[in-house]
Design a protein around this motif. Structure first.
Motif, PDB file in Angstrom:
ATOM      1  N   TYR A   3       0.823  -1.203   0.000  1.00 51.58           N
ATOM      2  CA  TYR A   3       0.000   0.000   0.000  1.00 51.58           C
ATOM      3  C   TYR A   3       0.862   1.259   0.000  1.00 51.58           C
ATOM      4  O   TYR A   3       2.034   1.222   0.347  1.00 51.58           O
ATOM      5  N   MET A   4       0.241   2.371  -0.389  1.00 55.72           N
ATOM      6  CA  MET A   4       0.874   3.686  -0.298  1.00 55.72           C
ATOM      7  C   MET A   4      -0.076   4.621   0.440  1.00 55.72           C
ATOM      8  O   MET A   4      -1.277   4.364   0.530  1.00 55.72           O
ATOM      9  N   THR A   5       0.466   5.700   0.966  1.00 53.09           N
ATOM     10  CA  THR A   5      -0.336   6.686   1.694  1.00 53.09           C
ATOM     11  C   THR A   5      -0.896   7.725   0.730  1.00 53.09           C
ATOM     12  O   THR A   5      -0.533   7.761  -0.449  1.00 53.09           O
ATOM     13  N   LEU A   6      -1.760   8.599   1.254  1.00 49.34           N
ATOM     14  CA  LEU A   6      -2.288   9.702   0.446  1.00 49.34           C
ATOM     15  C   LEU A   6      -1.166  10.574  -0.093  1.00 49.34           C
ATOM     16  O   LEU A   6      -1.188  10.996  -1.250  1.00 49.34           O
ATOM     17  N   LYS A   7      -0.164  10.848   0.753  1.00 49.40           N
ATOM     18  CA  LYS A   7       0.950  11.701   0.325  1.00 49.40           C
ATOM     19  C   LYS A   7       1.743  11.058  -0.808  1.00 49.40           C
ATOM     20  O   LYS A   7       2.128  11.738  -1.766  1.00 49.40           O
ATOM     21  N   GLU A   8       1.972   9.760  -0.702  1.00 51.12           N
ATOM     22  CA  GLU A   8       2.714   9.065  -1.764  1.00 51.12           C
ATOM     23  C   GLU A   8       1.911   9.077  -3.065  1.00 51.12           C
ATOM     24  O   GLU A   8       2.459   9.362  -4.132  1.00 51.12           O
ATOM     25  N   ALA A   9       0.622   8.765  -2.986  1.00 49.35           N
ATOM     26  CA  ALA A   9      -0.229   8.763  -4.171  1.00 49.35           C
ATOM     27  C   ALA A   9      -0.312  10.168  -4.767  1.00 49.35           C
ATOM     28  O   ALA A   9      -0.299  10.338  -5.988  1.00 49.35           O
ATOM     29  N   SER A  10      -0.354  11.178  -3.916  1.00 46.88           N
ATOM     30  CA  SER A  10      -0.403  12.565  -4.365  1.00 46.88           C
ATOM     31  C   SER A  10       0.824  12.916  -5.189  1.00 46.88           C
ATOM     32  O   SER A  10       0.731  13.568  -6.234  1.00 46.88           O
ATOM     33  N   ILE A  12       2.798  10.789  -6.816  1.00 42.38           N
ATOM     34  CA  ILE A  12       2.823   9.977  -8.036  1.00 42.38           C
ATOM     35  C   ILE A  12       1.792  10.470  -9.053  1.00 42.38           C
ATOM     36  O   ILE A  12       2.091  10.609 -10.237  1.00 42.38           O
ATOM     37  N   TRP A  13       0.570  10.728  -8.585  1.00 46.78           N
ATOM     38  CA  TRP A  13      -0.527  11.102  -9.482  1.00 46.78           C
ATOM     39  C   TRP A  13      -0.610  12.600  -9.761  1.00 46.78           C
ATOM     40  O   TRP A  13      -1.389  13.036 -10.590  1.00 46.78           O
ATOM     41  N   LYS A  14       0.179  13.391  -9.028  1.00 46.90           N
ATOM     42  CA  LYS A  14       0.213  14.847  -9.196  1.00 46.90           C
ATOM     43  C   LYS A  14      -1.153  15.510  -8.983  1.00 46.90           C
ATOM     44  O   LYS A  14      -1.582  16.361  -9.753  1.00 46.90           O
ATOM     45  N   ILE A  15      -1.844  15.054  -7.921  1.00 46.06           N
ATOM     46  CA  ILE A  15      -3.071  15.704  -7.466  1.00 46.06           C
ATOM     47  C   ILE A  15      -2.983  15.830  -5.950  1.00 46.06           C
ATOM     48  O   ILE A  15      -2.158  15.177  -5.319  1.00 46.06           O
ATOM     49  N   SER A  16      -3.836  16.658  -5.368  1.00 42.99           N
ATOM     50  CA  SER A  16      -3.756  16.928  -3.934  1.00 42.99           C
ATOM     51  C   SER A  16      -4.187  15.718  -3.098  1.00 42.99           C
ATOM     52  O   SER A  16      -5.044  14.927  -3.528  1.00 42.99           O
ATOM     53  N   PRO A  17      -3.606  15.597  -1.895  1.00 48.48           N
ATOM     54  CA  PRO A  17      -4.047  14.523  -0.991  1.00 48.48           C
ATOM     55  C   PRO A  17      -5.537  14.642  -0.681  1.00 48.48           C
ATOM     56  O   PRO A  17      -6.225  13.642  -0.494  1.00 48.48           O
TER      57      PRO A  17
END
Length: 65
Positions: A3-10, A12-17
């Protein structure tokens, strides 16, 4: 599963947490799980489409004769 956290996904995906939190709450990220107050997102999850924008193939309401 990893799994990844909101910050990590943010990052990678270049959108806000905050937007990712919304997607998780709305069930738009398959496999996302809430552990206490933290969302865990599968590392192989794909970024959901932004439903606020129309795709290029959709009519913008203009009418051409």
């Amino acid at each position: 599963m990893e799994y990844m956290t909101l910050k990590e996904a943010s990052r990678i995906w270049k959108i806000s947490p905050r937007m990712i939190n919304y997607y998780c709450s709305a069930g738009r990220i398959p496999g996302a799980e809430k552990m206490g107050t933290v969302w865990l997102i599968p590392k192989n999850a794909t970024k959901p489409l932004d439903g606020r924008r129309k795709s290029a193939g959709q009519s913008g309401g203009e009418h051409h004769d």
